[in-house]
Scaffold this motif. Structure first.
Motif, PDB file in Angstrom:
ATOM      1  N   PHE A  58      59.223  43.654  52.747  1.00 36.93           N
ATOM      2  CA  PHE A  58      58.291  44.361  51.864  1.00 36.93           C
ATOM      3  C   PHE A  58      56.877  43.828  52.050  1.00 36.93           C
ATOM      4  CE2 PHE A  58      56.838  46.142  47.738  1.00 36.93           C
ATOM      5  CZ  PHE A  58      57.299  47.437  47.938  1.00 36.93           C
ATOM      6  N   THR A  59      56.583  43.455  53.275  1.00 39.20           N
ATOM      7  CA  THR A  59      55.238  43.014  53.626  1.00 39.20           C
ATOM      8  C   THR A  59      54.309  44.231  53.695  1.00 39.20           C
ATOM      9  OG1 THR A  59      55.699  43.257  55.982  1.00 39.20           O
ATOM     10  CG2 THR A  59      56.204  41.114  54.974  1.00 39.20           C
ATOM     11  N   PRO A  60      53.003  44.016  53.737  1.00 40.18           N
ATOM     12  CA  PRO A  60      52.087  45.169  53.880  1.00 40.18           C
ATOM     13  C   PRO A  60      52.411  46.025  55.100  1.00 40.18           C
ATOM     14  CG  PRO A  60      50.854  43.222  53.235  1.00 40.18           C
ATOM     15  CD  PRO A  60      52.260  42.759  53.485  1.00 40.18           C
ATOM     16  N   ALA A  61      52.769  45.389  56.217  1.00 43.14           N
ATOM     17  CA  ALA A  61      53.115  46.153  57.422  1.00 43.14           C
ATOM     18  C   ALA A  61      54.385  46.973  57.204  1.00 43.14           C
ATOM     19  CB  ALA A  61      53.302  45.215  58.606  1.00 43.14           C
ATOM     20  N   ALA A  62      55.377  46.387  56.513  1.00 40.69           N
ATOM     21  CA  ALA A  62      56.620  47.111  56.242  1.00 40.69           C
ATOM     22  C   ALA A  62      56.363  48.288  55.304  1.00 40.69           C
ATOM     23  CB  ALA A  62      57.650  46.165  55.638  1.00 40.69           C
ATOM     24  N   ARG A  63      55.546  48.077  54.292  1.00 38.47           N
ATOM     25  CA  ARG A  63      55.232  49.171  53.364  1.00 38.47           C
ATOM     26  C   ARG A  63      54.497  50.304  54.095  1.00 38.47           C
ATOM     27  NH1 ARG A  63      53.919  44.757  49.911  1.00 38.47           N
ATOM     28  NH2 ARG A  63      51.676  45.123  50.156  1.00 38.47           N
ATOM     29  N   ARG A  64      53.650  49.940  55.042  1.00 40.24           N
ATOM     30  CA  ARG A  64      52.959  50.968  55.823  1.00 40.24           C
ATOM     31  C   ARG A  64      53.958  51.775  56.658  1.00 40.24           C
ATOM     32  NH1 ARG A  64      50.047  47.795  58.771  1.00 40.24           N
ATOM     33  NH2 ARG A  64      48.656  47.334  57.046  1.00 40.24           N
ATOM     34  N   LEU A  65      54.921  51.074  57.237  1.00 41.07           N
ATOM     35  CA  LEU A  65      55.944  51.755  58.030  1.00 41.07           C
ATOM     36  C   LEU A  65      56.771  52.691  57.151  1.00 41.07           C
ATOM     37  CD1 LEU A  65      58.192  50.313  60.780  1.00 41.07           C
ATOM     38  CD2 LEU A  65      59.255  51.509  58.891  1.00 41.07           C
ATOM     39  N   TYR A  66      57.207  52.216  55.975  1.00 44.10           N
ATOM     40  CA  TYR A  66      57.994  53.067  55.079  1.00 44.10           C
ATOM     41  C   TYR A  66      57.196  54.302  54.670  1.00 44.10           C
ATOM     42  CZ  TYR A  66      60.685  48.720  54.564  1.00 44.10           C
ATOM     43  OH  TYR A  66      61.413  47.573  54.802  1.00 44.10           O
ATOM     44  N   TRP A 165      54.193  57.003  65.772  1.00 46.67           N
ATOM     45  CA  TRP A 165      53.386  56.174  64.872  1.00 46.67           C
ATOM     46  C   TRP A 165      54.145  54.904  64.488  1.00 46.67           C
ATOM     47  CZ3 TRP A 165      50.168  58.899  60.483  1.00 46.67           C
ATOM     48  CH2 TRP A 165      49.179  58.013  60.038  1.00 46.67           C
ATOM     49  N   ILE A 166      55.444  55.060  64.210  1.00 51.94           N
ATOM     50  CA  ILE A 166      56.280  53.899  63.875  1.00 51.94           C
ATOM     51  C   ILE A 166      56.339  52.940  65.066  1.00 51.94           C
ATOM     52  CG2 ILE A 166      58.656  53.170  63.410  1.00 51.94           C
ATOM     53  CD1 ILE A 166      58.937  55.754  61.753  1.00 51.94           C
ATOM     54  N   LYS A 167      56.471  53.507  66.270  1.00 48.70           N
ATOM     55  CA  LYS A 167      56.495  52.674  67.475  1.00 48.70           C
ATOM     56  C   LYS A 167      55.196  51.894  67.611  1.00 48.70           C
ATOM     57  CE  LYS A 167      57.420  51.312  71.735  1.00 48.70           C
ATOM     58  NZ  LYS A 167      58.413  50.276  72.041  1.00 48.70           N
ATOM     59  N   ARG A 168      54.084  52.532  67.253  1.00 48.76           N
ATOM     60  CA  ARG A 168      52.786  51.861  67.373  1.00 48.76           C
ATOM     61  C   ARG A 168      52.692  50.669  66.424  1.00 48.76           C
ATOM     62  NH1 ARG A 168      46.773  54.389  66.201  1.00 48.76           N
ATOM     63  NH2 ARG A 168      45.633  52.987  67.591  1.00 48.76           N
ATOM     64  N   LEU A 169      53.335  50.783  65.248  1.00 46.72           N
ATOM     65  CA  LEU A 169      53.306  49.664  64.298  1.00 46.72           C
ATOM     66  C   LEU A 169      54.088  48.467  64.812  1.00 46.72           C
ATOM     67  CD1 LEU A 169      53.793  51.566  60.916  1.00 46.72           C
ATOM     68  CD2 LEU A 169      51.668  50.644  61.868  1.00 46.72           C
ATOM     69  N   ASN A 170      55.165  48.743  65.588  1.00 48.12           N
ATOM     70  CA  ASN A 170      55.941  47.687  66.240  1.00 48.12           C
ATOM     71  C   ASN A 170      56.443  46.649  65.250  1.00 48.12           C
ATOM     72  OD1 ASN A 170      57.144  46.512  68.469  1.00 48.12           O
ATOM     73  ND2 ASN A 170      55.390  45.171  68.891  1.00 48.12           N
TER      74      ASN A 170
END
Length: 343
Positions: A58-66, A165-170
């Motif tokens: 539930f990090t900022p990066a994970a929330r962005r991915l969700y 887009w999800i792939k770009r977040l890696n």
């Protein structure tokens, strides 16, 4: 779990998903059907997440991915369910068969991946020609068929864009966590859409077939199919995965004709054939890779048998190395398995 059983399970689920989408949308209203399906899927994912004690980042990066995954899922499925009211169910599977091509284009434009070879560009042109033939067809019994086709094409493109887009977040996370987070974002959007379109009214005359289809999609289409899908990409090469994208549109068309009495005009079949040929050409590298793997496996077995050695390191290495390279390639945008049909 048996890999062949999981492989056949994915083909079966993906082949029946378009027909189940149409039955649920026609029998219970499209906004309620998709909302109920995703709500069932979210409840099951939360239960599995708790039962398996799977980590839920539930990090900022994970929330962005969700958020990205959930919003693309909402837009894609909302358009697809509406379009399913107006076009044959088999055509939905054919259109979503274009997902690998759309994913490859977006990956080349956005991620600067060199996935668009001459063969793939040729396949893309063939598929677009087929789509152009399909788009203008006066499908029997519905005056909104062109808009329905456009809605499903837009849904497919949005799904492919979300994947890139999800792939770009890696971000590294388990498939179950990503699915749960995505549904957690998408379900409130589906509820809001249901409130706006149907004033939050339950279907007055929902059919038993629609109810069964909603539950089927919520459990098998959204959770089991997704789990099996990720299971087989860890055990199979890109060529075998690419075959799924070639088989499911054909089986979905046959199911639509057999169980739903769908009629597709002659020119429509020509368009579908062009899309199939385009997809075959687009995935030709992965399919050639499948033949190469089979050749090395057969050569290894023959040499081992001739030498009286089963599993000699010298003969096992080429095949295993190639399989490892194939498995890793399935995770790249542009490959067939990165863009599953409507989940």
């Amino acid at each position: 779990m048996s890999v062949p059983a999981a492989y056949l399970g994915v083909i079966l689920i993906w082949s029946t998903t378009p027909l189940a989408i149409q039955w649920s949308a026609q029998g219970a209203g499209f906004s309620f059907a998709v909302m109920a399906r995703m709500l069932i899927g979210l409840v099951i994912c939360l239960a599995l997440l708790f039962a398996t004690r799977t980590a839920f980042p539930f990090t900022p990066a994970a929330r962005r991915l969700y958020a990205i995954s959930g919003l693309s899922l909402f837009a894609s499925m909302f358009l697809t369910y509406w379009g399913a009211l107006h076009i044959p169910s088999g055509l939905i599977s054919v259109i979503f068969g274009l997902s690998p091509l759309a994913t490859g284009v977006f990956a080349a434009l956005w991620l600067a991946e060199r996935t668009l070879t001459l063969f793939r560009i040729s396949g893309l042109v063939l598929a677009l020609a087929g789509l152009w033939l399909i788009f203008g067809q006066p499908w029997p019994g519905d005056s909104h068929a062109s808009l329905g086709t456009l809605a499903v094409v837009a849904g497919m493109a949005l799904q492919a864009l979300g994947l890139v887009w999800i792939k770009r977040l890696n971000l590294r996370a388990s498939p179950l966590a990503i699915t749960t987070g995505s549904l957690g974002v998408a379900v409130p959007c589906f509820i809001l859409a249901w409130v706006i379109t149907d004033a939050a009214q339950l279907p007055a005359a929902a059919t038993l077939r629609a109810g069964v289809a909603i539950v089927y999609l919520g459990i098998l289409g959204s959770v089991v199919g997704f789990t099996l899908y990720y299971y087989i990409i860890r055990h199979l090469d890109a060529g075998r995965i690419a075959l799924i994208m070639l088989v499911t549109p054909v089986s979905a068309l046959l199911l639509g004709q057999t169980l739903n009495h769908e009629h597709i005009p002659g020119v429509g079949w020509v368009g579908i054939a062009l899309i199939g040929a385009g997809l075959l050409l687009y995935e030709s590298q992965a399919l050639r890779q499948l033949r190469t793997v089979a050749y090395f496996l057969n050569s290894s077995s023959s040499e081992a048998a001739g030498a009286g050695l089963s599993g000699s390191p010298s003969t096992d290495r080429p095949a295993s190395a190639l399989l490892e390279n194939s498995a890793s390639s399935t995770l790249r945008p542009g490959c067939a398995i990165t863009a599953p049909p409507p989940r």
